[in-house]
Motif scaffolding. Structure first.
Motif, PDB file in Angstrom:
ATOM      1  N   GLY A  28       0.768  -1.234   0.000  1.00  0.00           N
ATOM      2  CA  GLY A  28       0.000   0.000   0.000  1.00  0.00           C
ATOM      3  C   GLY A  28       0.800   1.285   0.000  1.00  0.00           C
ATOM      4  O   GLY A  28       0.269   2.351  -0.308  1.00  0.00           O
ATOM      5  N   SER A  29       2.083   1.205   0.336  1.00  0.00           N
ATOM      6  CA  SER A  29       2.894   2.420   0.399  1.00  0.00           C
ATOM      7  C   SER A  29       4.367   2.061   0.319  1.00  0.00           C
ATOM      8  O   SER A  29       4.738   0.880   0.361  1.00  0.00           O
ATOM      9  CB  SER A  29       2.625   3.190   1.704  1.00  0.00           C
ATOM     10  OG  SER A  29       3.008   2.417   2.831  1.00  0.00           O
ATOM     11  N   GLY A  30       5.226   3.074   0.220  1.00  0.00           N
ATOM     12  CA  GLY A  30       6.663   2.849   0.169  1.00  0.00           C
ATOM     13  C   GLY A  30       7.071   1.984  -1.005  1.00  0.00           C
ATOM     14  O   GLY A  30       6.498   2.055  -2.093  1.00  0.00           O
ATOM     15  N   GLU A  54      -6.110   3.345   4.862  1.00  0.00           N
ATOM     16  CA  GLU A  54      -6.287   4.650   4.217  1.00  0.00           C
ATOM     17  C   GLU A  54      -5.322   4.841   3.049  1.00  0.00           C
ATOM     18  O   GLU A  54      -5.725   5.202   1.935  1.00  0.00           O
ATOM     19  CB  GLU A  54      -6.095   5.775   5.241  1.00  0.00           C
ATOM     20  CG  GLU A  54      -6.351   7.155   4.663  1.00  0.00           C
ATOM     21  CD  GLU A  54      -6.253   8.259   5.714  1.00  0.00           C
ATOM     22  OE1 GLU A  54      -6.281   9.442   5.326  1.00  0.00           O
ATOM     23  OE2 GLU A  54      -6.141   7.939   6.919  1.00  0.00           O
ATOM     24  N   ALA A  55      -4.041   4.566   3.287  1.00  0.00           N
ATOM     25  CA  ALA A  55      -3.047   4.721   2.219  1.00  0.00           C
ATOM     26  C   ALA A  55      -3.299   3.736   1.086  1.00  0.00           C
ATOM     27  O   ALA A  55      -3.147   4.067  -0.096  1.00  0.00           O
ATOM     28  CB  ALA A  55      -1.645   4.524   2.780  1.00  0.00           C
ATOM     29  N   GLU A  60      -5.146   2.373  -4.443  1.00  0.00           N
ATOM     30  CA  GLU A  60      -6.074   1.623  -5.292  1.00  0.00           C
ATOM     31  C   GLU A  60      -6.865   2.582  -6.186  1.00  0.00           C
ATOM     32  O   GLU A  60      -7.043   2.326  -7.381  1.00  0.00           O
ATOM     33  CB  GLU A  60      -7.015   0.802  -4.417  1.00  0.00           C
ATOM     34  CG  GLU A  60      -7.968  -0.090  -5.192  1.00  0.00           C
ATOM     35  CD  GLU A  60      -8.885  -0.865  -4.264  1.00  0.00           C
ATOM     36  OE1 GLU A  60      -9.107  -2.055  -4.501  1.00  0.00           O
ATOM     37  OE2 GLU A  60      -9.397  -0.267  -3.282  1.00  0.00           O
ATOM     38  N   SER A  61      -7.301   3.683  -5.613  1.00  0.00           N
ATOM     39  CA  SER A  61      -8.053   4.675  -6.385  1.00  0.00           C
ATOM     40  C   SER A  61      -7.176   5.345  -7.432  1.00  0.00           C
ATOM     41  O   SER A  61      -7.584   5.537  -8.578  1.00  0.00           O
ATOM     42  CB  SER A  61      -8.643   5.728  -5.441  1.00  0.00           C
ATOM     43  OG  SER A  61      -9.303   6.737  -6.160  1.00  0.00           O
ATOM     44  N   ALA A  62      -5.945   5.684  -7.039  1.00  0.00           N
ATOM     45  CA  ALA A  62      -5.032   6.366  -7.959  1.00  0.00           C
ATOM     46  C   ALA A  62      -4.681   5.490  -9.154  1.00  0.00           C
ATOM     47  O   ALA A  62      -4.406   6.000 -10.245  1.00  0.00           O
ATOM     48  CB  ALA A  62      -3.766   6.776  -7.220  1.00  0.00           C
ATOM     49  N   LEU A  63      -4.687   4.173  -8.959  1.00  0.00           N
ATOM     50  CA  LEU A  63      -4.308   3.251 -10.029  1.00  0.00           C
ATOM     51  C   LEU A  63      -5.511   2.636 -10.733  1.00  0.00           C
ATOM     52  O   LEU A  63      -5.365   1.677 -11.491  1.00  0.00           O
ATOM     53  CB  LEU A  63      -3.426   2.136  -9.463  1.00  0.00           C
ATOM     54  CG  LEU A  63      -2.064   2.565  -8.914  1.00  0.00           C
ATOM     55  CD1 LEU A  63      -1.332   1.376  -8.302  1.00  0.00           C
ATOM     56  CD2 LEU A  63      -1.212   3.211 -10.003  1.00  0.00           C
ATOM     57  N   SER A  64      -6.671   3.196 -10.508  1.00  0.00           N
ATOM     58  CA  SER A  64      -7.881   2.635 -11.120  1.00  0.00           C
ATOM     59  C   SER A  64      -7.844   2.696 -12.642  1.00  0.00           C
ATOM     60  O   SER A  64      -8.530   1.927 -13.321  1.00  0.00           O
ATOM     61  CB  SER A  64      -9.128   3.362 -10.601  1.00  0.00           C
ATOM     62  OG  SER A  64      -9.068   4.750 -10.920  1.00  0.00           O
ATOM     63  N   THR A  71      -6.195  -4.657  -6.916  1.00  0.00           N
ATOM     64  CA  THR A  71      -7.209  -4.836  -5.880  1.00  0.00           C
ATOM     65  C   THR A  71      -6.539  -4.857  -4.515  1.00  0.00           C
ATOM     66  O   THR A  71      -5.560  -5.585  -4.310  1.00  0.00           O
ATOM     67  CB  THR A  71      -7.970  -6.152  -6.085  1.00  0.00           C
ATOM     68  OG1 THR A  71      -8.630  -6.122  -7.353  1.00  0.00           O
ATOM     69  CG2 THR A  71      -9.003  -6.359  -4.978  1.00  0.00           C
ATOM     70  N   PHE A  72      -7.068  -4.067  -3.592  1.00  0.00           N
ATOM     71  CA  PHE A  72      -6.551  -4.039  -2.226  1.00  0.00           C
ATOM     72  C   PHE A  72      -7.394  -4.922  -1.331  1.00  0.00           C
ATOM     73  O   PHE A  72      -8.622  -4.902  -1.385  1.00  0.00           O
ATOM     74  CB  PHE A  72      -6.566  -2.602  -1.684  1.00  0.00           C
ATOM     75  CG  PHE A  72      -6.429  -2.521  -0.192  1.00  0.00           C
ATOM     76  CD1 PHE A  72      -5.299  -3.006   0.455  1.00  0.00           C
ATOM     77  CD2 PHE A  72      -7.436  -1.950   0.586  1.00  0.00           C
ATOM     78  CE1 PHE A  72      -5.177  -2.935   1.833  1.00  0.00           C
ATOM     79  CE2 PHE A  72      -7.325  -1.869   1.963  1.00  0.00           C
ATOM     80  CZ  PHE A  72      -6.190  -2.360   2.588  1.00  0.00           C
TER      81      PHE A  72
END
Length: 263
Positions: A28-30, A54-55, A60-64, A71-72
């Protein structure tokens, strides 16, 4: 010295990764977030697991709109029952896993005198144990298909003189041994296993907590190449090792550290 900026970085394209079923822990990050981004950009069917909701939802939204939207699934990897349930769901929904990226970890600092048995267990659970059980969860399907790639993420830390990372370094050293054993046991089924060892990577967490100007100067002085290693550098190596271009790479450690020998 390269003048390539982080924004200019372009990944090589690996056609065989398109459609591959990829699970990324801590995605999800880094570095994990960059892995999710890079594999989604190849058209892989990415599922990323993380406890930071949250991250992860934001990523997930940014890469839609990516070549294949990832999928997260929220998952506490230290809870083995939850981990196994999530992988059962992934198998049911995707039909199996082709590539597993065991990336999740946490490099909390500590003093030896302060370590309790409970803290020991928590650090091993966060940094080592889940890698074994994630691997166990995908292995049967890979054996049946007689192919698969498992990439475990180690750390430069135990190869260099570092302080206040005793348990993290212990876990990361164990990952290399675990990977070599896995490569030997699973190789007869066409399954490859390698360890990726990032150096002093510039991530938001490291920049916020540890990599102040003095530490950055120390890092650069200790590397053969006087440039910071970026998250994209790690993802680029991972794409290669996951692809068929690395079909005869197994049981080894691959460093992406700008030749970091310490300072």
């Amino acid at each position: 010295m390269s003048d390539l900026t982080q924004q200019d970085f372009v990944y090589a394209t690996y056609p065989d990764l398109k459609g591959k079923r990829v699970v990324i822990t801590g995605g999800g990050s880094g570095i994990g977030g960059e892995l999710t981004t890079a594999f989604a950009g190849q058209g892989a069917r990415v599922v990323f697991l993380d406890i930071a909701e949250e991250a992860s939802r934001a990523l997930e939204s940014a890469l839609s709109g990516a070549a294949a939207a990832p999928t997260f699934i929220k998952c506490d990897l230290t809870n083995i029952d939850e981990l196994q349930s999530v992988f059962a769901r992934i198998h049911e929904e995707l039909g199996g896993v082709d590539i597993l990226l065991n990336n999740a970890a946490n490099d909390d600092r500590h003093d030896i005198e302060d370590v309790t048995p409970a803290y020991w267990e928590s650090r091993m659970n966060v940094n080592l144990r889940h890698m074994f059980f994630c691997t166990q969860a995908v292995l049967a399907g890979m054996k049946e298909r007689r192919q698969g790639a498992i990439l475990n993420f180690g750390s430069i830390s135990w190869h260099l003189p570092h302080n206040h990372l005793h348990l993290y370094m212990t876990a990361k050293a164990g990952i290399e041994g675990m990977t070599r054993a896995l490569a030997r046991d699973a190789g007869h089924y066409g399954i490859r296993a390698n360890t990726i060892i990032p150096g002093a990577v510039r991530t938001p967490r490291q920049q916020a907590l540890w990599h102040n100007p003095e530490e950055e100067a120390r890092i650069l002085a200790g590397q053969c190449l006087p440039e910071r290693v970026e998250m994209q550098d790690v993802a680029a190596l991972t794409l290669f090792l996951a692809s068929d271009n690395a079909r005869h790479c197994s049981g080894r450690e691959y460093f992406v550290d700008a030749g970091f020998y310490g300072a």
